[in-house]
Design an enzyme around this catalytic site. Sequence first.
Site, PDB file in Angstrom:
ATOM      1  CG  ASP A   1      -1.987   1.021   1.152  1.00 29.98           C
ATOM      2  OD1 ASP A   1      -2.682   1.039   0.123  1.00 29.98           O
ATOM      3  OD2 ASP A   1      -2.106   1.841   2.084  1.00 29.98           O
TER       4      ASP A   1
ATOM      5  CG  LEU B   1     -10.262  10.232   0.433  1.00 30.03           C
ATOM      6  CD1 LEU B   1     -10.284  11.541   1.185  1.00 30.03           C
ATOM      7  CD2 LEU B   1     -11.014  10.372  -0.878  1.00 30.03           C
ATOM      8  NE  ARG B   2      -2.040   5.123   1.219  1.00 26.72           N
ATOM      9  CZ  ARG B   2      -1.336   5.054   2.349  1.00 26.72           C
ATOM     10  NH1 ARG B   2      -0.578   6.067   2.695  1.00 26.72           N
ATOM     11  NH2 ARG B   2      -1.411   4.004   3.117  1.00 26.72           N
ATOM     12  N   GLY B   3      -6.063   6.098  -3.043  1.00 28.96           N
ATOM     13  CA  GLY B   3      -6.135   5.746  -4.448  1.00 28.96           C
ATOM     14  C   GLY B   3      -6.412   6.968  -5.316  1.00 28.96           C
TER      15      GLY B   3
ATOM     16  CB  THR C   1      -2.139   7.401  -5.994  1.00 29.85           C
ATOM     17  OG1 THR C   1      -2.064   7.231  -4.605  1.00 29.85           O
ATOM     18  CG2 THR C   1      -0.851   6.976  -6.635  1.00 29.85           C
TER      19      THR C   1
END
Lengths: 606, 342
Positions: free
Chosen positions: B198, B279-281, B284
């Site tokens: 991740d 929200l990381r996706g 990115t």
Amino acid sequence: MSTPGPNPAVADGGTPAPLQAGPGHSPWDDAVLAAVLMTIDPVGTGGVALRALPGPVRDQWLSIMRDLQPEGTPMRRIPLHVADGRLLGGLDLAATLNAGRPVAEKGLLVEADGGVVELAMAERIAPGTAARLNMAFDSGEVVLERDGLAMRTPSRFAVVALDEGVGEDEGLLNALLDRLAFHLELNYVRYDQAIACNYDVEDVLAARPRLPGVTITDTQVETLCNIALALGIPSLRASIFASRVACAHAALEERTEVTDEDLAVAGRLVLAPRATQLPPMEPPPDAEPPPPEPEEPNQDEEQSNQEPQEPQELQDKILDATKAAIPAGLLAQLQMGKLRRSRARATGKAGAVQNAPSRGRPAGVLRGEPRAGQRLNVIETLRSAAPWQRIRREERARAGKPSNRLEIRQDDFRITRFKHKSESTTIFVVDASGSSALHRLAEAKGAVELLLADCYVRRDQVALVAFRGQGAEVLLPPTRSLVRAKRSLAGLPGGGGTPLASGIDLGMMLADGVQRRGGTPVLIVMTDGRANVARDGTGGRTRANEEALAAARAVRSLEIPALVIDTSPRPQPQGRELAKEMGAVYLPLPHADANALNQAVRATAG
Amino acid sequence: MPIPFPFSAVVAQEEMKRSLLMAAIDPSIGGVLVFGDRGTGKSTAIRGLAALLPKMRAVDCTYNCDPEAGDDYLCQECRTKKAEKGSLKSRQVPVPVVDLPLGATEDRVIGALDLERALTKGEKAFEPGLLARAHRGFLYIDEVNLLEDHLVDSLLDVAASGQNLVEREGLSVRHPARFVLVGSGNPEEGELRPQLQDRFGLSVEVKTPTDLPTRMKVVRLRDEFERDPEAFVEKWKAKDAKVSRQIQKAKKLLPEVEVPDRTLEETAKLCIKLGTDGLRGELTVIRSARALAALQGDKTVTVDHVKTIAVSALRHRLRRDPLDESGSTSRVERAIKELFGE
């Protein structure tokens, strides 16, 4: 030995196939030739994977190989349990204490620079050790970051990996195998054949300076690439090795241009042992047009003015020669369409090797206190205490208690860590028979994948046995790799009779193997318990059932932890009885989904 | 030190090369994970990248501190100096690309007592480790899935906080450690721990090329390189320099690249459709789409940019669905097709 046809006797038993060579080339001659070519270009070829049991034949090959090395060539033997410090280098404790400043100790790989590394019992090498070796291979240096030392030291060597594996389950790690140009098998060479060597160190010394001048044409590279594709060899390293070997052979034969003979040698020694499929009868359509000229910086190939042979014709010729060198057993398996098996053999067995001796293999050193069975590593503890001695003595002196004894503090304690100490292997034995099979199989697949998904944390492995029709087979040998699992699960077939006893037998054999290696197996049997095929493959409910119960009792006698999951829509007495005989936990799970199954398995496996 | 194979001479593997360039342009993307077949040039490309990264400005201290950085991201030494003098002197230095080799010990990774000084002078001093050396640069781990657990643990903590806190052997040191994590490996040799997976912004799957011309070209170039590395590098120097200038230009352009609301909205839709965690996706995807725009010299991030990088940014963030036969790559591709059409 002109037509190495299929040899069903060998192919069926799963025993390694004897190495067949092309017309006029005995396996022994080829093995010797590989030793010569490896010595001419150690870095370009990477080395030899030598599959052979220890004995006079292997000794003979090794002594010929050693004799071929020019004087002063470093030779190092790396034992199976080599510690990182010895392999890569580290702090030399004695010298450090003596000198009063850090003194580095060279690792085996650095010592072997420019020479040959012999890897003992390479089929059981730890993946970590193999990875360190591969890194040195790839970068041509040893990067050391240990014990307060940071160094990069050039290290280029050839490896002779002594693979004593038996059967197709044991073999070199893929990653290592891929980096060695030559894969030899000497198990079927008789001692009286293993004598001759037509080359000596003078040949090597004469060939080496010629090697840089040897040219290989685009057509020839194309031929090698095409053959690799036709034989189903995915790795590009194989093609690169093949071209290096062709050049080395040309240099040996005092040529400056690669000829068909050199290509044939490369095909035979490098490509044939890697084949995973038989070449299609028709040449692949994309092989026909000549390859476009590489657009990037133009290579001046014009100097080779010789009339280029028709690529197709050349390719066929070399391909035939290469095909002749494919081990007969493999050829037979390929013809019988047993691609899955042969691929496993051809690419080694990463999973099986990871499963190698689990108990008592040290896997690094950690800071920590020796308690609860942890073993204090005295040397490492001393090593970490050493630099402090001066400071500590001065502190002591300041405190008015001068002394000369060694000052060891709690901070210095180092313990040896053992890997896979309590590694468990969950073996699924899945009933793939009858009409509900497909549904059940999907669940089993799901459970296996879920287990694998968290097995990194749990340090577990998973294996899968399926039984249907006439017998049982191992679909997935113990592995931790989700990728491999997915691949073998993808083609899981269903339907047919219920040879329950065979399934339990096979599961038990796997479990026994895990136990012998010091692991903890857990057997999960998923069935409705209604056996109708006996061990010998014949029908008959009564006998099949008796045999199944007998197999179950055997599981209990080996004290293998087990779980029987009754998959019938309504739980049946047969399932319960089976569990009882097996000493297993019984779990009726008529509408199991992958998640429920996963939880049940985890509860059993602890 | 062996001569690295030139980055621009790596044949095919466009997704991998593009991802590495994007990570060089915007380090906040969070690094690149390259997983796939053996012998596909994974390490080769990464080692080649090091040679063409444009230089950066750094303070002359142990940690290559950024003269523009806020106090939080300066080392102790620089913080004191800045407080005294108001500014920091800096110079051009190469971007560090640090190898974290397998078999590294913890003391070398996070830093430890300086042995030399302890032994010779009896002094207690901190010797920075690899994490310190990689500050503001790249930390490369080959065979990342084989990295020892306890090293992964220290790595995860540092990568999350951008700080390395060392408490050992009576030392107590804190220093900045922000780096682009680049990992490579072969999934057949073991899975990567999910937490570590991740951390990587982009993940690339490399496959061996199966078409003959590409394969021939790889064999050809490799052979030529092995025969005479120096001449080979010389031959590719101009191409490498071009890539280097491209990175430089893109880095300059990056702050000016705008992300219109429509692009944000479409990205959100895509992530919702795929059910990516957190929200990381999304973040990115936006960051890498912006880096891609900069790389291509565009000042506006379009849905096309998003479509190009979505697979690399999202494929490793999907929840595992054991019963879905298709891999996560095709799941992302399917979602893109359904949302944006062909």
